[in-house]
Design an enzyme around this catalytic site. Structure first.
Site, mmCIF file in Angstrom:
data_model
loop_
_atom_site.group_PDB
_atom_site.id
_atom_site.type_symbol
_atom_site.label_atom_id
_atom_site.label_comp_id
_atom_site.label_asym_id
_atom_site.label_seq_id
_atom_site.Cartn_x
_atom_site.Cartn_y
_atom_site.Cartn_z
ATOM 1 N N GLY A 39 48.733 64.285 19.213
ATOM 2 C CA GLY A 39 48.483 62.996 19.859
ATOM 3 C C GLY A 39 48.792 61.833 18.947
ATOM 4 O O GLY A 39 48.952 60.700 19.394
ATOM 5 N N GLY A 40 48.860 62.108 17.636
ATOM 6 C CA GLY A 40 49.230 61.074 16.687
ATOM 7 C C GLY A 40 48.243 59.925 16.630
ATOM 8 O O GLY A 40 47.098 60.025 17.071
ATOM 9 N N CYS A 42 48.338 57.209 18.336
ATOM 10 C CA CYS A 42 48.052 56.694 19.678
ATOM 11 C C CYS A 42 46.805 57.319 20.290
ATOM 12 O O CYS A 42 45.878 56.626 20.685
ATOM 13 C CB CYS A 42 49.248 56.919 20.593
ATOM 14 S SG CYS A 42 48.968 56.354 22.280
ATOM 15 N N GLY A 184 48.899 39.685 16.493
ATOM 16 C CA GLY A 184 49.625 40.513 17.442
ATOM 17 C C GLY A 184 48.629 41.246 18.319
ATOM 18 O O GLY A 184 47.424 40.958 18.308
ATOM 19 N N GLU A 205 46.911 33.484 11.821
ATOM 20 C CA GLU A 205 48.250 33.881 12.242
ATOM 21 C C GLU A 205 49.306 33.013 11.559
ATOM 22 O O GLU A 205 49.170 31.786 11.502
ATOM 23 C CB GLU A 205 48.385 33.777 13.762
ATOM 24 C CG GLU A 205 49.788 33.930 14.325
ATOM 25 C CD GLU A 205 50.485 35.217 13.921
ATOM 26 O OE1 GLU A 205 51.670 35.151 13.543
ATOM 27 O OE2 GLU A 205 49.833 36.286 13.968
ATOM 28 N N ALA A 270 45.794 43.170 10.132
ATOM 29 C CA ALA A 270 46.523 43.534 11.359
ATOM 30 C C ALA A 270 47.881 42.846 11.364
ATOM 31 O O ALA A 270 48.299 42.259 12.363
ATOM 32 C CB ALA A 270 45.708 43.139 12.587
ATOM 33 N N HIS A 446 47.167 42.768 51.240
ATOM 34 C CA HIS A 446 46.188 41.694 51.074
ATOM 35 C C HIS A 446 44.793 42.232 51.378
ATOM 36 O O HIS A 446 44.617 42.966 52.347
ATOM 37 C CB HIS A 446 46.506 40.534 52.024
ATOM 38 C CG HIS A 446 45.477 39.453 52.000
ATOM 39 N ND1 HIS A 446 45.408 38.526 50.981
ATOM 40 C CD2 HIS A 446 44.458 39.161 52.870
ATOM 41 C CE1 HIS A 446 44.405 37.695 51.216
ATOM 42 N NE2 HIS A 446 43.806 38.060 52.364
#
Length: 467
Positions: A39-40, A42, A184, A205, A270, A446
């Site tokens: 699964g790594g 992720c 990000g 940032e 990050a 709708h």
């Protein structure tokens, strides 16, 4: 005696395990090698566990701040942070086990260990102590080793005070103050999560907007919403130094030459990711690597060394699980001789799962103009959407960008509830060559949030009914 395979996949993330399963389906004798759970990043430390945490935050925020709107009274509302983290980890474990089941179902062998290329047709596998435990041969090798958090000397990660997204998922308690460096998707999601549970969050940032790759109107809208939540945002700024002092982390921020010092209990790095290219024997075989990314032919994903392929984050942006999976399937099918068009990297949806969610595909308004298009822009606010009113999710809007001449959908951008689900319609429409008229004339159910896509298209052509 070494086992012989048709295809060996090095790395068990969403690129690697998907490639291995598809190879098994196509009749290749396949093996997948990974030192960790399948699964790594992720499934184990990224996409899935973070979405679990974000759902907790969404529910808590809804009850605490909006419960009264729905006639729900909740006095003395509390949360159990240990259980929040445990739920996230349990979900990851279950999904990883499900991947193992799929691997077995498709008759793919699985070797747990660290794989290293010793030739273009052989891999040596070692245990955590570096002892060789196995080796295999394969006609073709697919490298899918993924990526990790980018580190810089100015922000020395110690995994206790200065942390990465991995540590941010398993903290024992909510920090009173959190500084997030990088706005990000990863930084924004954790900023939302911790702010919702009471942290005083500051985002830093380097670019002029948070979520800098998104359409500017979307980024500005999210910034306003985050500031209303009490999140401090510092843009156009760089971090010169992050240093642990006692139980605090001091951060020196440079904004247009003006420096100031901030302090927090935790600092989250990050600022992006880099490909995992070290230690796999790439240099020995002469596999071309540039800026920590393996260079490949984007039609076949073969490297400059015959018989060795690479997919996913290790080959560079976009660093997205769904891109890695698509590349894995495409690579294996090309090996099989199944010919179809190359992946359209101009039609990849990107998603950020804070609340409100952000999703986009195609060109931003600025990029469309930069490319010389004469454009039509249509927007529809969720304030004008009946379903959004009914469910109490009125923040945000849909923005569509069309080529004025042919009506081609150049880009779609959504900020709002379920934006990450709604973006699929625009992505599919673009892949099929749909036009603005196509969206307008397609009858949408709708009441739904998706009606806003139709209305945004109609707005671009002066035909919107509800605004």
């Amino acid at each position: 005696m070494q086992k012989q395979y048709d295809i060996a996949v090095l790395g068990g993330g969403p690129g690697g395990y998907v490639a291995a399963i598809r190879a098994g389906q196509l009749g290749f004798k396949t093996v997948i090698i990974d030192k960790d759970n399948l699964g790594g990043i992720c499934l184990n430390w990224g996409c899935i566990p973070t979405k679990s945490l974000l759902k907790n935050a969404e529910i808590f925020d809804q009850i605490k701040n909006h419960g009264q709107d729905f006639g729900i009274k909740a006095s003395g509302l509390e949360y159990d942070f240990t259980r929040i983290i445990k739920r996230s980890r349990d979900i990851s474990d279950k999904i990883s086990k499900n991947v193992e089941i799929l691997i077995k179902k498709n008759k793919v062998d699985h070797i747990r260990g660290f794989g290293k290329l010793i030739s273009n047709k052989a891999i040596e596998i070692s245990d955590p102590q570096g002892k060789t435990i196995d080796s295999i041969k394969a006609d073709r090798i697919i490298i899918a080793t993924g990526a990790r958090s980018r580190s810089v000397p100015a922000i020395p990660v110690d995994k206790t005070n200065i942390i990465t997204s991995t540590e941010a998922m398993i903290l024992k308690e909510i920090p009173k103050e959190l500084i997030v460096i990088g706005a990000g998707a990863i930084g924004i999601e954790f900023a939302y999560f911790y702010a919702t549970f009471g942290s005083k969050v500051t985002i830093i940032e380097m670019m002029k907007n948070i979520l800098p790759i998104e359409d500017e109107e979307i980024s500005v809208a999210l910034e306003k919403i985050f500031k209303k939540k009490g999140i401090d945002i510092i843009t156009n700024s760089t971090v010169e130094k992050a240093e642990v002092k006692g139980k605090k982390v001091n951060v020196i921020v440079n904004t247009n030459g003006q420096k100031k010092e901030l302090s927090a209990d935790k600092v989250l790095n990050a600022i992006g990711v880099v490909g995992n290219v070290e230690g796999f024997g790439l240099e020995k075989l002469g596999i071309q690597v540039e800026k920590n990314n393996i260079k490949v032919n984007k039609d076949t994903y073969e490297t400059n060394v015959s018989g060795i392929f690479a997919i996913g984050d290790v080959i560079g942006a976009p660093w997205l699980a769904h891109v890695a999976s698509a590349e894995g399937i495409h690579c294996v099918e090309k090996i099989k001789g199944i010919h179809h068009p190359s992946i359209d990297y101009d039609n990849i949806p990107g998603c950020t799962y804070c609340q409100p969610q952000v999703a986009s595909v195609g060109l931003t308004e600025a990029k469309a103009k930069e490319k010389g298009y004469k454009i039509k822009v249509g927007k529809f606010p969720f304030l004008a959407c009946g379903k959004a009113f009914a469910i109490g999710e009125r923040d945000g809007f849909v923005k569509l960008i069309f080529d004025e001449k042919y009506g081609e959908i150049l880009g779609g951008h959504i900020i709002g509830c379920e934006a990450t689900e709604m973006i699929a319609e625009i992505t599919l429409a673009r892949s099929l060559g749909a036009t603005g008229e196509s969206l307008i004339k397609t009858i949408h159910a709708h009441p739904t949030l998706s009606e806003s896509v139709m209305e945004a298209a109609a707005n671009a052509y002066g035909e919107a009914i509800h605004i």
